[in-house]
Design an enzyme around this catalytic site. Structure first.
Site: not given
Length: 338
Positions: A126, A156
């Site tokens: 992540h 991200d």
């Protein structure tokens, strides 16, 4: 006419980074078709705000009809985006070789965390993991404290979605010359690493010590930091240049002649004490009003929900309402199109 009105994009539904990159393409006018898997409504909540301007269809790639439908879309598209782990698209029959054989002009985008090759390519991750391995999580800390992840915006969205949109635009320009599409390997860890370029340059010339929270731009300098106000809210101070620092001192009603020079690092702790005490005497909005229109580089620290109502945001029409949700307006703005 928007810049990408002639561009068609097929996006296989996924979480956060790829939908954000495709949202940016849709904002620029591209016709984006989002392909959702049957029964995958769990993806709807976190990605709903990123699906503006898109058309959504449902297709099961594990069925002959679903695979045929996606292949047909890809055969007529300019851009195809998938965010599977390496090898999954090939097993489903929508890998680069499959689709480029149907459409040699296709720009095929592969969005992953770790990239298509390397020891970690097949492992989960992540934003926080990509930041950590790129070296960009380490600086996000105060002295003696553990690193603090900045939500999931750096790897991200900036390192992933923004890199995707940038790569697509470059590939479309190249195709205009060569007539051929190509495969883009977009890795969030690569994007996060790119954002360290300036920091690495500062370190190379001795302007970044490596100790978090002690450097010019990470809160180490008292004139580039945040301060708590009388109401418990905060202001941000970015008075780096001498003329801006002078405006800050003047606005605070301080006498610089009794204080260390701005560039005297040994005097930074004294400046921090004075600035901390002074900012604590008024509320956030009182300071915002006092410094409004000056070059002191002092701004209120707004919540995301306050930001759309700030006069500057209102004046620029920086936020829009989409299906009852307030969100940032498309950017950048193009003078030659609506």
């Amino acid at each position: 006419m928007k810049p990408l009105e002639a561009v068609t994009v097929v996006e296989l539904a996924s979480l956060a980074p790829a939908p954000f990159g495709c949202m940016m393409l849709a904002d620029l006018g591209a016709h984006v078709t989002r392909v959702e898997r049957p029964g995958s409504g769990a993806l709807d909540v976190p990605t709903a705000a990123l699906d503006r301007g898109k058309t959504t269809i449902v297709a099961d790639l594990k069925t002959p009809d679903g695979l045929a439908a996606v292949r047909e879309l890809a055969s007529a598209a300019d851009v195809f985006v998938e965010a599977y782990r390496p090898g999954v698209a090939e097993r489903l029959g929508v890998g680069p070789d499959d689709l480029l054989a149907l459409n040699p002009r296709l720009v095929y985008v592969r969005m992953t965390g770790w990239g298509q090759h390397g020891p970690l390519a097949q492992t989960a991750g992540h934003d926080i993991n990509y930041l950590a391995l790129s070296g960009m999580l380490y600086p996000l800390a105060r002295p003696g404290e553990r690193p603090n992840p900045p939500t999931n915006v750096l790897a991200d969205f900036a390192g992933g979605g923004m890199l995707l949109a940038n790569g697509v635009l470059a590939a479309l320009v190249a195709r205009a010359t060569t007539g051929r599409g190509q495969v883009l390997d977009v890795a969030m860890v690569d994007g996060a690493s790119l954002y360290s370029t300036f920091l690495r340059g500062l370190h190379a010339v001795g302007l970044w010590s490596g100790e978090p929270g002690t450097n010019l731009l990470d809160g180490g300098a008292p004139f580039y930091d945040t301060y708590t106000c009388a109401d418990g809210r905060h202001v941000a101070v970015g008075a780096l240049e001498p003329q801006f620092f002078a405006a800050l001192v003047d606005g605070l009603g301080l006498d610089a002649t009794t204080m260390p020079a701005q560039t005297d690092v040994t005097g930074w702790s004294r400046w921090r004490e004075v600035l901390t005490a002074t900012f604590a005497t008024k509320t956030r909005d009182e300071w915002a009003q006092l410094f409004d229109g000056t070059d002191a580089c002092v701004t209120p620290v707004l919540t995301p929900w306050e930001a759309p109502h700030h006069p500057h945001a209102v004046g620029r029409e920086a936020f829009v309402d989409v299906d009852g949700v307030t969100m940032p307006a498309p950017a950048p703005r193009f003078g030659g199109s609506d």
